[in-house]
Design a protein around this motif. Structure first.
Motif, mmCIF file in Angstrom:
data_model
loop_
_atom_site.group_PDB
_atom_site.id
_atom_site.type_symbol
_atom_site.label_atom_id
_atom_site.label_comp_id
_atom_site.label_asym_id
_atom_site.label_seq_id
_atom_site.Cartn_x
_atom_site.Cartn_y
_atom_site.Cartn_z
ATOM 1 N N VAL A 79 -15.190 -1.961 8.790
ATOM 2 C CA VAL A 79 -14.149 -2.990 8.704
ATOM 3 C C VAL A 79 -13.202 -2.836 9.889
ATOM 4 O O VAL A 79 -12.555 -1.797 10.073
ATOM 5 N N ALA A 80 -13.139 -3.859 10.712
ATOM 6 C CA ALA A 80 -12.292 -3.859 11.905
ATOM 7 C C ALA A 80 -12.380 -5.235 12.540
ATOM 8 O O ALA A 80 -13.225 -6.065 12.173
ATOM 9 N N ASN A 81 -11.519 -5.495 13.491
ATOM 10 C CA ASN A 81 -11.602 -6.699 14.311
ATOM 11 C C ASN A 81 -12.395 -6.357 15.570
ATOM 12 O O ASN A 81 -12.149 -5.326 16.200
ATOM 13 N N TYR A 82 -13.310 -7.234 15.930
ATOM 14 C CA TYR A 82 -14.216 -6.971 17.044
ATOM 15 C C TYR A 82 -14.093 -8.025 18.127
ATOM 16 O O TYR A 82 -13.783 -9.195 17.853
ATOM 17 N N GLY A 136 -33.353 -16.630 19.910
ATOM 18 C CA GLY A 136 -31.965 -16.426 20.293
ATOM 19 C C GLY A 136 -31.072 -15.938 19.169
ATOM 20 O O GLY A 136 -29.854 -15.865 19.333
ATOM 21 N N ARG A 137 -31.659 -15.565 18.040
ATOM 22 C CA ARG A 137 -30.865 -15.132 16.902
ATOM 23 C C ARG A 137 -30.552 -13.638 17.000
ATOM 24 O O ARG A 137 -31.314 -12.867 17.582
ATOM 25 N N TYR A 138 -29.438 -13.249 16.376
ATOM 26 C CA TYR A 138 -29.071 -11.837 16.369
ATOM 27 C C TYR A 138 -28.360 -11.502 15.069
ATOM 28 O O TYR A 138 -27.763 -12.368 14.418
ATOM 29 N N VAL A 139 -28.438 -10.243 14.683
ATOM 30 C CA VAL A 139 -27.656 -9.693 13.579
ATOM 31 C C VAL A 139 -27.175 -8.312 14.006
ATOM 32 O O VAL A 139 -27.990 -7.432 14.306
ATOM 33 N N PRO A 143 -16.482 -8.609 10.476
ATOM 34 C CA PRO A 143 -17.730 -8.589 9.711
ATOM 35 C C PRO A 143 -17.756 -9.683 8.646
ATOM 36 O O PRO A 143 -16.744 -10.012 8.026
ATOM 37 N N GLY A 144 -18.959 -10.255 8.463
ATOM 38 C CA GLY A 144 -19.130 -11.346 7.522
ATOM 39 C C GLY A 144 -19.112 -12.709 8.177
ATOM 40 O O GLY A 144 -19.361 -13.711 7.508
ATOM 41 N N PRO A 186 -21.957 -9.096 4.166
ATOM 42 C CA PRO A 186 -20.514 -9.049 4.445
ATOM 43 C C PRO A 186 -20.106 -8.053 5.526
ATOM 44 O O PRO A 186 -19.007 -8.157 6.066
ATOM 45 N N ASP A 187 -20.992 -7.082 5.844
ATOM 46 C CA ASP A 187 -20.642 -6.130 6.908
ATOM 47 C C ASP A 187 -21.428 -6.387 8.194
ATOM 48 O O ASP A 187 -21.539 -5.509 9.046
ATOM 49 N N ASP A 188 -21.972 -7.590 8.351
ATOM 50 C CA ASP A 188 -22.702 -7.968 9.561
ATOM 51 C C ASP A 188 -21.948 -9.043 10.329
ATOM 52 O O ASP A 188 -21.124 -9.766 9.780
ATOM 53 N N ILE A 189 -22.283 -9.169 11.603
ATOM 54 C CA ILE A 189 -21.942 -10.344 12.403
ATOM 55 C C ILE A 189 -23.252 -10.864 12.967
ATOM 56 O O ILE A 189 -24.057 -10.081 13.502
#
Length: 715
Positions: A87-90, A78-81, A109-110, A38-41
């Motif tokens: 918590v914020a808008n990115y 080509g994958r990333y994490v 995030p998430g 939940p805290d990743d993109i």
């Protein structure tokens, strides 16, 4: 259509393609390609030919108390994490060699967020994202035939000295060269008939204008103006670098870079400190402290847990002392000529002049900082009964020491007779604090005595550097530097511009320095606190010179060479006598080795990288994650750092904003049981001109953390 138009058209097309690829909402929490917390993109970056491997994905937000970014590198699919985001808008986008930046997309995030990479429409658009070194090596180095007095290059300037001055000793000792802001001429300066004329104006600008002009027009006879001008003229005509960077490979794809803004847009940071290098668990998860050097007395303090920045005003013992600028310092009190960015504004105004700081084992901060003016107190001078003053009295010091206790924020002055620069703690029971910047002496503060007495006079000592020419292992009467050797006497050694880096040996109690950085013979100097005797080992001619350095747990020295190499020296390999009349400085060539930095070299010097590394630090405790005893250098022309692991150079680039430049680094273990998440390298964007990076005027200095995870998708 100009470059901007081409880029805008490419980005607009890509934006339409990317919109269709955004997944959001609860159903996007898991992707067939990867899973995120939940805290990743996370997501996949795809180009025209499939997955884009080895490109950066950058997330930036201004929703937190200070601007915050985190960047990662894609794996071979080509994958990333991007892990552990507050918590914020990115805004999230892709940057990579062979590409132009993809459209910035809003995410939180998430979310799984896939990206369409945008192929660079032409070579010029692609080269815009190359590190500075690829552009800087387009500049010519005068041929060997032009030296020695045959041209307008001063007769005493050799080609090696020229290369040193164009590298990590002068030009790139303060800021990067080759990024967009320096390979072009600021429009604010107006029109010039030639690039040479433009560089005369540029170098005279601002509070460093006097010192830069003295070096270029004085020592080097003004000749570099022509070479700088010819370089930027060719860039303006559209010439491009002939070398292309390689995308991150192997361990380089495991790097996670986090940045926080701090301080002010018209100031700079020289360094930051995170922990005690002897025990990097000190100050775990704690605040980071900046060292603003000439720019300001406001020390920024970053709490990386809350992303908040506060400031502590560094006091001085003499409130009416003049600013630490002008004669004897690297900056003038007022601008020599108006800056293209700040005009006549005086942007540097420090008195405390905090160059570096170091944590002790109690979590206190010891600073190399001015507490008064230049003239020393009487106990330092001739006629004093201080034991060190009786041997070698000192009249002046341009910077002293101080101690800040973060628990109480009490600031204590530690007035030293010798100058101070880079402090490092020894490994002895007295917690002796050693300094560079001490001139012709070794200088130290016994912090155990300081804690017991609070008396700086009692706690400090210094001793001249004396070579054991007699070879008897004892400190004898000495002859002065440059005088004929006398039978039975030793020689006092003058280390040129003095000790630059200081490196206490973890095992045998000796203290090492890099010396001769700006003047004198470059090399490594050893001081034995027990015998008060020294040894000097000159850098071989191939190395040209050295700047910052450090020592590993085995006593091997590592230094940032002026020849585009990491230099190592192992005293254990010396075959001949280490002292006596034969120990001339060139008596242990077998102890030296050279390890080429990545990046291209100048034409005619291809075997040498043009990398102009400012400082080298050794990770004795695997606090970064590359392993024990790994030397890590600042990669000042490649926006990051480079570590030597198992014989291979690992480049760790800060991809955004372009133009990152560091002067120092350390590392901290926040939790030894937390794997890669509990470790990290810490540094600051350290150049004196932060407004020359990609963000331009308004850019603030940054605190930076670099972590190395076990694979590109670890979270």
């Amino acid at each position: 259509m100009g470059l901007r138009g081409v880029l805008q058209s490419a980005l607009a097309v890509a934006a339409l393609a990317c919109e269709a690829m955004i997944l959001s909402g609860p159903s996007a929490q898991q992707s067939p390609a990867l899973s995120i917390d939940p805290d990743d993109i996370g997501g996949v970056v795809t180009g025209a030919n499939g997955p884009e491997a080895g490109v950066w994905v950058i997330a930036e937000t201004t929703d937190l108390p200070t601007r915050y970014t985190k960047s990662v590198v894609t794996d071979d699919q080509g994958r990333y994490v991007i892990p552990d985001l507050p918590v914020a808008n990115y805004q999230v986008w892709v940057r990579g060699y062979g590409l132009v930046d993809s459209p910035r997309m809003r995410a939180k995030p998430g979310q799984v967020l896939n990206h369409a990479a945008v192929l660079a429409p032409d070579a010029r658009a692609a080269a815009h994202y190359y590190p500075a070194i690829y552009w800087y090596t387009m500049m010519k180095i005068p041929p060997a035939k032009d030296f020695g007095g045959s041209t307008d290059i001063p007769e005493n300037i050799t080609q090696d000295r020229w290369r040193q001055r164009m590298g990590n000793v002068d030009c790139i000792g303060c800021h990067q060269l080759g990024q967009a802001a320096t390979r072009t001429i600021p429009a604010q300066f107006g029109h010039f008939e030639s690039g040479e004329e433009a560089w005369m104006r540029r170098i005279a600008a601002g509070q460093s204008g006097e010192s830069m002009t003295n070096r270029i027009a004085g020592e080097l006879g003004g000749v570099p103006y022509r070479y700088f001008g010819e370089w930027t003229d060719r860039v303006a005509r559209g010439e491009l670098p002939k070398h292309k960077p390689q995308r991150p490979q192997g361990l380089e794809r495991n790097v996670v870079v986090t940045t926080w803004d701090w301080s002010q847009p018209n100031k700079y940071m020289h360094d930051l400190i995170s922990s005690d290098r002897r025990n990097p668990t000190v100050n775990a998860y704690g605040k980071l402290y900046g060292a603003p050097e000439y720019s300001t007395d406001l020390m920024p303090i970053l709490d990386p847990k809350t992303h908040t920045v506060t400031n502590f005003k560094l006091p001085v013992a003499e409130p009416n002392m003049p600013v630490s600028l002008g004669p004897g310092h690297a900056g003038a009190v007022t601008p020599t000529t108006p800056s293209a960015y700040w005009g006549e504004e005086v942007v540097w105004d420090t008195r405390a002049n905090n160059h570096n700081s170091m944590f002790d084992d109690k979590g206190r901060l010891w600073l190399a900082a001015s507490v008064r003016g230049l003239n020393n107190p009487d106990f330092c001078k001739k006629g004093s009964d201080h034991p060190s003053a009786k041997v070698f009295p000192l009249e002046r010091s341009s910077r002293q020491a101080a101690m800040l206790d973060p628990a109480t924020m009490k600031y204590s002055f530690v007035d030293t007779c010798f100058g101070t620069h880079h402090p490092q703690f020894g490994y002895d029971a007295d917690n002796t604090l050693w300094f560079s910047g001490t001139g012709q002496v070794a200088g130290w503060v016994n912090t155990k005595t300081w804690d017991q007495t609070g008396d700086a006079q009692k706690a400090q000592g210094w001793a001249p550097f004396v070579l054991d020419v007699s070879g008897n292992g004892a400190l004898d009467a000495w002859t002065e530097p440059g005088k004929p050797v006398e039978a039975g006497k030793d020689i006092r050694y003058n280390p040129g511009s003095g000790p630059y880096a200081v490196m206490p040996h973890p095992a045998d109690g000796s203290v090492w320095y890099t010396v001769g950085v700006f003047a004198g013979r470059p090399g490594f100097l050893r001081f034995d606190p027990k015998t008060k005797l020294s040894e000097f080992y000159a850098i071989p001619k191939l190395g040209i010179g050295v700047r910052g350095g450090d020592i590993d747990k085995n006593g091997v020295l590592w230094g940032s060479g002026s020849n585009g190499h990491l230099i190592s020296f192992d005293r254990r390999k010396c075959k001949g006598p280490l002292n006596g009349p034969s120990a001339t400085g060139e008596h242990c060539p077998e102890g030296f080795a050279f390890h080429r930095y990545p990046g291209p070299g100048f034409d005619g010097f291809e075997e040498f990288s043009a990398e102009a590394s400012y400082y080298t630090w050794v990770d004795q405790h695997n606090a970064v994650g590359l392993g024990d005893n790994v030397p890590i250098s600042t990669a000042n022309l490649q926006d990051g750092f480079v570590g030597l692991k198992d014989g291979r150079m690992i480049l760790m680039r800060v991809p955004y904003p372009m133009g990152f430049y560091a002067k120092g680094l350390d590392a901290r273990i926040d939790d030894p049981n937390a794997g890669w998440k509990g470790r990290g390298l810490w540094s600051a964007s350290g150049d004196r001109t932060p407004w020359l990076n990609e963000l331009g005027k308004g850019a603030r200095p940054m605190a930076v953390q670099i972590q190395v995870r076990p694979n590109p998708l670890a979270k």
